[in-house]
Design a protein around this motif. Structure first.
Motif, PDB file in Angstrom:
ATOM      1  N   LEU A 165       1.551  -0.953  -0.037  1.00  0.00           N
ATOM      2  CA  LEU A 165       0.079   0.157  -0.313  1.00  0.00           C
ATOM      3  C   LEU A 165       1.100   1.688   0.128  1.00  0.00           C
ATOM      4  O   LEU A 165       1.513   1.491   0.361  1.00  0.00           O
ATOM      5  CB  LEU A 165      -0.745  -0.379   1.174  1.00  0.00           C
ATOM      6  CG  LEU A 165      -1.646   1.164   1.875  1.00  0.00           C
ATOM      7  CD1 LEU A 165      -2.824   1.159   0.635  1.00  0.00           C
ATOM      8  CD2 LEU A 165      -2.082   0.714   2.769  1.00  0.00           C
ATOM      9  N   SER A 166       0.294   2.416  -1.082  1.00  0.00           N
ATOM     10  CA  SER A 166       1.111   4.009  -0.790  1.00  0.00           C
ATOM     11  C   SER A 166       0.159   4.496  -0.525  1.00  0.00           C
ATOM     12  O   SER A 166      -0.835   5.269  -0.625  1.00  0.00           O
ATOM     13  CB  SER A 166       1.321   4.293  -2.285  1.00  0.00           C
ATOM     14  OG  SER A 166       2.051   5.421  -2.253  1.00  0.00           O
ATOM     15  N   GLY A 168      -4.180  -1.745   0.388  1.00  0.00           N
ATOM     16  CA  GLY A 168      -2.875  -1.421   1.162  1.00  0.00           C
ATOM     17  C   GLY A 168      -2.785  -2.915   2.209  1.00  0.00           C
ATOM     18  O   GLY A 168      -3.347  -3.223   2.792  1.00  0.00           O
ATOM     19  N   GLY A 169      -1.846  -2.918   2.053  1.00  0.00           N
ATOM     20  CA  GLY A 169      -1.197  -4.466   3.530  1.00  0.00           C
ATOM     21  C   GLY A 169      -0.207  -4.171   3.569  1.00  0.00           C
ATOM     22  O   GLY A 169      -0.399  -3.889   4.984  1.00  0.00           O
ATOM     23  N   GLY A 170       0.975  -4.234   3.157  1.00  0.00           N
ATOM     24  CA  GLY A 170       1.970  -4.459   4.388  1.00  0.00           C
ATOM     25  C   GLY A 170       1.798  -3.455   5.215  1.00  0.00           C
ATOM     26  O   GLY A 170       1.490  -3.186   5.987  1.00  0.00           O
ATOM     27  N   GLY A 220     -12.936   6.754   2.918  1.00  0.00           N
ATOM     28  CA  GLY A 220     -12.344   6.132   2.385  1.00  0.00           C
ATOM     29  C   GLY A 220     -12.083   6.794   0.571  1.00  0.00           C
ATOM     30  O   GLY A 220     -12.889   6.775   0.256  1.00  0.00           O
ATOM     31  N   LEU A 221     -10.854   6.950   0.693  1.00  0.00           N
ATOM     32  CA  LEU A 221     -10.427   7.501  -0.431  1.00  0.00           C
ATOM     33  C   LEU A 221      -9.399   5.838  -1.243  1.00  0.00           C
ATOM     34  O   LEU A 221      -7.893   6.381  -0.676  1.00  0.00           O
ATOM     35  CB  LEU A 221     -10.143   8.584  -1.826  1.00  0.00           C
ATOM     36  CG  LEU A 221      -9.555   9.052  -2.348  1.00  0.00           C
ATOM     37  CD1 LEU A 221     -10.750   8.589  -3.676  1.00  0.00           C
ATOM     38  CD2 LEU A 221      -8.891  10.200  -2.867  1.00  0.00           C
ATOM     39  N   ILE A 246      -8.287  -1.500   0.886  1.00  0.00           N
ATOM     40  CA  ILE A 246      -9.932  -1.852   1.562  1.00  0.00           C
ATOM     41  C   ILE A 246     -10.316  -1.859   2.504  1.00  0.00           C
ATOM     42  O   ILE A 246     -10.977  -1.868   3.309  1.00  0.00           O
ATOM     43  CB  ILE A 246     -10.773  -2.519  -0.142  1.00  0.00           C
ATOM     44  CG1 ILE A 246     -10.937  -1.359  -1.000  1.00  0.00           C
ATOM     45  CG2 ILE A 246     -12.554  -2.430   0.311  1.00  0.00           C
ATOM     46  CD1 ILE A 246     -11.798  -2.352  -2.573  1.00  0.00           C
ATOM     47  N   GLU A 247      -9.533  -3.244   2.481  1.00  0.00           N
ATOM     48  CA  GLU A 247      -9.005  -4.428   4.073  1.00  0.00           C
ATOM     49  C   GLU A 247      -9.127  -3.163   5.035  1.00  0.00           C
ATOM     50  O   GLU A 247     -10.114  -3.256   6.402  1.00  0.00           O
ATOM     51  CB  GLU A 247      -8.858  -5.111   4.038  1.00  0.00           C
ATOM     52  CG  GLU A 247      -8.823  -6.432   2.812  1.00  0.00           C
ATOM     53  CD  GLU A 247      -8.072  -7.811   2.480  1.00  0.00           C
ATOM     54  OE1 GLU A 247      -7.052  -7.434   3.363  1.00  0.00           O
ATOM     55  OE2 GLU A 247      -8.627  -8.664   2.055  1.00  0.00           O
ATOM     56  N   ASN A 248      -8.051  -2.521   5.167  1.00  0.00           N
ATOM     57  CA  ASN A 248      -7.540  -1.451   5.623  1.00  0.00           C
ATOM     58  C   ASN A 248      -8.930  -0.503   6.630  1.00  0.00           C
ATOM     59  O   ASN A 248      -8.943  -0.552   7.515  1.00  0.00           O
ATOM     60  CB  ASN A 248      -6.650  -1.131   5.298  1.00  0.00           C
ATOM     61  CG  ASN A 248      -5.470   0.367   6.512  1.00  0.00           C
ATOM     62  OD1 ASN A 248      -6.538   1.000   7.227  1.00  0.00           O
ATOM     63  ND2 ASN A 248      -4.203   0.250   5.870  1.00  0.00           N
TER      64      ASN A 248
END
Length: 360
Positions: free
Chosen positions: A2-3, A49-51, A67-68, A114-116
């Protein structure tokens, strides 16, 4: 990965349940918000984003969190979209959390984003999908949690995988580019190079198909000298154009997925001493792109309005959080052909107008 960007303006709150809350700050002028944002003046830049996670959270006085998720956080198109979303959130007393993929095509990064955001308890997610199909399960999971999901700029496939879409009619934008290129060639038969974007995206497909329609060509027309995917990247587009032109020096027209691809094409053709022999069309409407039209590097571009996409999306999330009202269907946020070489039968604006209304 994720950035993301982080500011001290506000911090994400804890996960909340299904939202049926009221906005602390009265929401006024939602219907006019998108129109006002679309008139924003331009700065500088050009068109994306993940990591390890982080976020850009702004506002902080409201229970409403938007959220965007953009394709990247470096492409000026998405930079401007994020800025417009932030402005709209502040005007509506909401909080914005902005995340992005690492690169154009980073579907995994967007899934993690999205999960974040769902974990952070946002009321709604605005997303420009890198993959129109690869993101569907993450969207479905978010909606099952009561999160409103709106696609910006890029439709999902199927379109009703999200609650609503606010975007350019990309098929029409492609058609306008193609019709202008055809008109600019006049009686000269086209020998066409096509610099596409990223496979699997509806924007890429619609613009490609619309361009061929505007040119009066089909996918297998002999006038097409070659096609290359560029991911909308200037360097990749330059290399692709070099390859295509080295194989066929009769190329006299170029379709480009966006303005960075157009500038890459121009550079390759300029290096080959052929820039003045080839008609280049594009789509975006960034200030640098319009300047390239004015300078004669790109013959015409089709302007989009990312401000309106973002502002309308934020307003819809705030409205949903306020009273449960959901938007639906596709909303065309507009497009405008920009050129200093108008073609009969095509409505267009010149670069003076373009530079007053561009973005980035």
């Amino acid at each position: 990965m994720l950035s993301s960007l982080t500011t001290a303006a506000a911090r994400p709150g804890p996960r909340r349940g299904r939202r049926r809350r009221t906005v602390r700050t009265a929401v006024a002028g939602l219907a006019a918000l998108g129109t006002a944002a679309a008139l924003a003046a331009c700065g500088g830049g050009d068109t994306g984003g993940g990591g390890e996670t982080g976020d850009e959270a702004t506002g902080g006085t409201s229970d409403v969190t938007v959220g965007l998720v953009t394709k990247t956080d470096s492409n000026p198109f998405f930079v401007r979209m994020r800025e417009a979303a932030q402005e709209a959130a502040e005007e509506n007393g909401a909080r914005l959390v902005a995340l992005a993929g690492e690169f154009d095509g980073d579907n995994e990064g967007q899934v993690a984003a999205i999960e974040n955001l769902v974990t952070q308890g946002v009321d709604g997610i605005l997303i420009t999908p890198n993959s129109s199909t690869g993101i569907l399960q993450a969207i479905a999971d978010a909606r099952a949690q009561g999160v409103l999901v709106i696609a910006l700029d890029t439709a999902t496939d199927p379109e009703d995988a999200v609650d609503a879409t606010f975007a350019t009619d990309n098929r029409e934008a492609g058609r306008l580019q193609g019709a202008w290129v055809k008109g600019a060639l006049g009686d000269t038969a086209p020998v066409l190079a096509m610099l596409d974007g990223t496979p699997g995206g509806t924007v890429d497909t619609f613009r490609h198909e619309g361009f061929l329609e505007g040119m009066g060509l089909s996918e297998n027309s002999p006038e097409i000298a070659g096609m290359e995917n560029t991911n909308g990247d200037q360097t990749k587009a330059q290399t692709a154009m070099e390859n295509l032109y080295s194989r066929n020096t009769e190329i006299n027209s170029v379709y480009t997925i966006n303005e960075p691809a157009a500038r890459g094409a121009y550079q390759a053709l300029s290096d080959a001493g052929a820039a003045d022999k080839v008609v280049i069309g594009s789509i975006d409407g960034s200030c640098d792109g319009v300047q390239a039209v004015k300078d004669g590097e790109i013959g015409a571009t089709v302007m989009q309005f990312p401000d309106k996409m973002a502002a309308d999306g934020v307003a819809a999330v705030v409205q949903y959080a306020q009273d449960g009202t959901k938007p639906s269907g596709f909303t065309d946020t507009g497009s405008q052909l920009i050129t200093d070489k108008p073609v009969e039968g095509l409505e267009s604006q010149d670069t003076a107008w373009g530079l007053e209304n561009c973005w980035g």
